[in-house]
Write an enzyme that holds these catalytic residues in place. Sequence first.
Site, PDB file in Angstrom:
ATOM      1  N   ALA A   1       0.870  -1.182   0.000  1.00 29.09           N
ATOM      2  CA  ALA A   1       0.000   0.000   0.000  1.00 29.09           C
ATOM      3  C   ALA A   1       0.905   1.228   0.000  1.00 29.09           C
ATOM      4  O   ALA A   1       2.062   1.160   0.424  1.00 29.09           O
ATOM      5  CB  ALA A   1      -0.890  -0.029   1.224  1.00 29.09           C
TER       6      ALA A   1
ATOM      7  N   GLY B   1       0.630  -4.973   0.746  1.00 33.92           N
ATOM      8  CA  GLY B   1      -0.532  -5.039  -0.137  1.00 33.92           C
ATOM      9  C   GLY B   1      -0.221  -5.675  -1.475  1.00 33.92           C
ATOM     10  O   GLY B   1      -1.115  -6.225  -2.135  1.00 33.92           O
TER      11      GLY B   1
ATOM     12  N   GLU C   1      -0.574  -9.221  -0.895  1.00 29.59           N
ATOM     13  CA  GLU C   1      -2.007  -9.474  -0.695  1.00 29.59           C
ATOM     14  C   GLU C   1      -2.763  -9.433  -2.025  1.00 29.59           C
ATOM     15  O   GLU C   1      -3.678 -10.223  -2.247  1.00 29.59           O
ATOM     16  CB  GLU C   1      -2.573  -8.450   0.286  1.00 29.59           C
ATOM     17  CG  GLU C   1      -2.010  -8.658   1.691  1.00 29.59           C
ATOM     18  CD  GLU C   1      -2.353  -7.515   2.623  1.00 29.59           C
ATOM     19  OE1 GLU C   1      -1.889  -6.381   2.383  1.00 29.59           O
ATOM     20  OE2 GLU C   1      -3.110  -7.741   3.576  1.00 29.59           O
TER      21      GLU C   1
ATOM     22  N   GLU D   1       4.297  -5.127   7.160  1.00 24.55           N
ATOM     23  CA  GLU D   1       3.512  -4.068   7.813  1.00 24.55           C
ATOM     24  C   GLU D   1       3.901  -3.854   9.271  1.00 24.55           C
ATOM     25  O   GLU D   1       3.838  -2.739   9.791  1.00 24.55           O
ATOM     26  CB  GLU D   1       2.010  -4.391   7.726  1.00 24.55           C
ATOM     27  CG  GLU D   1       1.411  -4.263   6.337  1.00 24.55           C
ATOM     28  CD  GLU D   1       1.484  -5.516   5.500  1.00 24.55           C
ATOM     29  OE1 GLU D   1       2.283  -6.420   5.823  1.00 24.55           O
ATOM     30  OE2 GLU D   1       0.746  -5.590   4.502  1.00 24.55           O
TER      31      GLU D   1
HETATM   32  N1  CAA Z   1       4.592   3.278  -0.610  1.00 21.36           N
HETATM   33  C1  CAA Z   1       5.006   4.454  -1.137  1.00 21.36           C
HETATM   34  N2  CAA Z   1       6.158   4.606  -1.774  1.00 21.36           N
HETATM   35  C2  CAA Z   1       6.956   3.512  -1.879  1.00 21.36           C
HETATM   36  C3  CAA Z   1       6.600   2.277  -1.363  1.00 21.36           C
HETATM   37  C4  CAA Z   1       5.355   2.175  -0.699  1.00 21.36           C
HETATM   38  N3  CAA Z   1       4.893   1.006  -0.216  1.00 21.36           N
HETATM   39  N4  CAA Z   1       7.592   1.400  -1.605  1.00 21.36           N
HETATM   40  C5  CAA Z   1       8.541   2.074  -2.263  1.00 21.36           C
HETATM   41  N5  CAA Z   1       8.160   3.365  -2.432  1.00 21.36           N
HETATM   42  C6  CAA Z   1       8.898   4.437  -3.083  1.00 21.36           C
HETATM   43  C7  CAA Z   1      10.069   4.903  -2.223  1.00 21.36           C
HETATM   44  O1  CAA Z   1       9.635   5.814  -1.237  1.00 21.36           O
HETATM   45  C8  CAA Z   1      10.970   5.526  -3.259  1.00 21.36           C
HETATM   46  O2  CAA Z   1      10.474   6.800  -3.585  1.00 21.36           O
HETATM   47  P1  CAA Z   1      11.472   8.083  -3.552  1.00 21.36           P
HETATM   48  O3  CAA Z   1      12.492   7.773  -4.627  1.00 21.36           O
HETATM   49  O4  CAA Z   1      10.560   9.207  -3.893  1.00 21.36           O
HETATM   50  O5  CAA Z   1      12.075   8.122  -2.196  1.00 21.36           O
HETATM   51  C9  CAA Z   1      10.738   4.629  -4.493  1.00 21.36           C
HETATM   52  O6  CAA Z   1       9.498   3.956  -4.258  1.00 21.36           O
HETATM   53  C10 CAA Z   1      11.827   3.577  -4.650  1.00 21.36           C
HETATM   54  O7  CAA Z   1      11.907   2.855  -3.428  1.00 21.36           O
HETATM   55  P2  CAA Z   1      13.296   2.637  -2.635  1.00 21.36           P
HETATM   56  O8  CAA Z   1      14.245   3.762  -2.904  1.00 21.36           O
HETATM   57  O9  CAA Z   1      12.952   2.340  -1.210  1.00 21.36           O
HETATM   58  O10 CAA Z   1      13.812   1.329  -3.405  1.00 21.36           O
HETATM   59  P3  CAA Z   1      14.783   0.209  -2.836  1.00 21.36           P
HETATM   60  O11 CAA Z   1      15.114  -0.647  -3.993  1.00 21.36           O
HETATM   61  O12 CAA Z   1      15.885   0.799  -2.033  1.00 21.36           O
HETATM   62  O13 CAA Z   1      13.870  -0.633  -1.783  1.00 21.36           O
HETATM   63  C11 CAA Z   1      11.882  -1.784  -1.043  1.00 21.36           C
HETATM   64  C12 CAA Z   1      12.779  -1.368  -2.246  1.00 21.36           C
HETATM   65  C13 CAA Z   1      12.644  -2.765  -0.155  1.00 21.36           C
HETATM   66  C14 CAA Z   1      10.654  -2.476  -1.631  1.00 21.36           C
HETATM   67  C15 CAA Z   1      11.499  -0.538  -0.222  1.00 21.36           C
HETATM   68  O14 CAA Z   1      11.000   0.453  -1.117  1.00 21.36           O
HETATM   69  C16 CAA Z   1      10.443  -0.794   0.800  1.00 21.36           C
HETATM   70  O15 CAA Z   1      10.717  -1.327   1.857  1.00 21.36           O
HETATM   71  N6  CAA Z   1       9.160  -0.373   0.515  1.00 21.36           N
HETATM   72  C17 CAA Z   1       8.078  -0.466   1.463  1.00 21.36           C
HETATM   73  C18 CAA Z   1       7.584  -1.892   1.609  1.00 21.36           C
HETATM   74  C19 CAA Z   1       6.461  -1.939   2.632  1.00 21.36           C
HETATM   75  O16 CAA Z   1       6.636  -1.636   3.796  1.00 21.36           O
HETATM   76  N7  CAA Z   1       5.250  -2.363   2.186  1.00 21.36           N
HETATM   77  C20 CAA Z   1       4.098  -2.473   3.036  1.00 21.36           C
HETATM   78  C21 CAA Z   1       3.246  -1.234   2.938  1.00 21.36           C
HETATM   79  S1  CAA Z   1       1.915  -1.206   4.096  1.00 21.36           S
HETATM   80  C22 CAA Z   1       0.688  -2.164   3.423  1.00 21.36           C
HETATM   81  O17 CAA Z   1       0.835  -2.728   2.346  1.00 21.36           O
HETATM   82  C23 CAA Z   1      -0.573  -2.251   4.236  1.00 21.36           C
HETATM   83  C24 CAA Z   1      -1.591  -3.185   3.736  1.00 21.36           C
HETATM   84  O18 CAA Z   1      -1.555  -4.374   3.929  1.00 21.36           O
HETATM   85  C25 CAA Z   1      -2.773  -2.677   3.029  1.00 21.36           C
END
Ligand code: CAA
Length: 256
Positions: A64, A107, A110, A130
């Site tokens: 998400a 998500g 999911e 999460e």
């Molecule tokens: N939401 C918003 N933006 C996201 C994102 C997310 N889930 N995942 C990545 N991005 C964005 C980053 O912020 C970054 O943007 P900027 O360049 O503007 O900073 C861009 O995408 C590239 O990401 P990274 O620089 O972090 O890329 P990376 O290769 O270093 O890392 C990753 C990749 C490990 C996937 C890392 O991006 C990450 O940990 N993302 C979040 C994963 C996460 O926590 N997901 C769960 C979300 S909560 C959820 O999903 C709730 C639910 O069940 C409904």
Amino acid sequence: MTETIRIETRGSVGLITLDRPEALNALNDAVMREVVAAAETFEADASVGAIVITGSDKAFAAGADIKAMAALTYTDVSADDPLADWDRLLAIRIPVIAAVSGYALGGGCELAMMCDTVFASETAKFGQPEILLGIIPGIGGTQRLTRAVGKAVAMDLVLTGRTIDADEALRIGLVARVLPADSLLEETIAVAEQIAQRSRLANAAAKRAVNAAFELPLVDGLAAERAEFLDLFATEDRAEGMAAFIEKRPANFRHR
Ligand code: CAA
């Protein structure tokens, strides 16, 4: 016109490609709205018999949209469930396959599990991180993951937030096939095309019956399966399928 996905038809397969590269295909309201609308449009098109949902090489979807969620208050989310429309995907009667390369986190994992089956590339990475954000999965992660892989593994993934690779996902039963990254999409579309050539009525019955195993106690699931099986005897496609076998020719299903 869509902003966050690309939509195309390949043969009898509707292809939905998540396309927010700047956010690793993070799922915001627009993605939810557009994916659901595209799936419903494909389902309403009699020439489309199956759907493939995919992302990019780097990310199926990284979860998400955390930046959008960060701004939400408790009042916002309790007044208007921001995830509710994802449930509409579950009502799609034609088979839906997720083709996952790269990150399928939160998500994203999911969404893959909401599809009827998941094919992964060797580069795929799955997880429910999460807990690291002080929340838990909200679009079925605690429920579908547990049913897919069992309590011990689901607890491990949900409580630690760790990421697993494609081989581990295959071993625990989260995905059905692991394919080379450069052929994942074409092979998934080829399987979806085969499925699309079968009876639409039998496909829908198969989906309902397998999903009943997820949702119902065994005795009720068995009753649901038997009812679906018997109902198919009313279809022209059943007569065609059996006649084709006896006449040693390919079946030409009418409802597909
Ligand atoms: N939401 C918003 N933006 C996201 C994102 C997310 N889930 N995942 C990545 N991005 C964005 C980053 O912020 C970054 O943007 P900027 O360049 O503007 O900073 C861009 O995408 C590239 O990401 P990274 O620089 O972090 O890329 P990376 O290769 O270093 O890392 C990753 C990749 C490990 C996937 C890392 O991006 C990450 O940990 N993302 C979040 C994963 C996460 O926590 N997901 C769960 C979300 S909560 C959820 O999903 C709730 C639910 O069940 C409904």
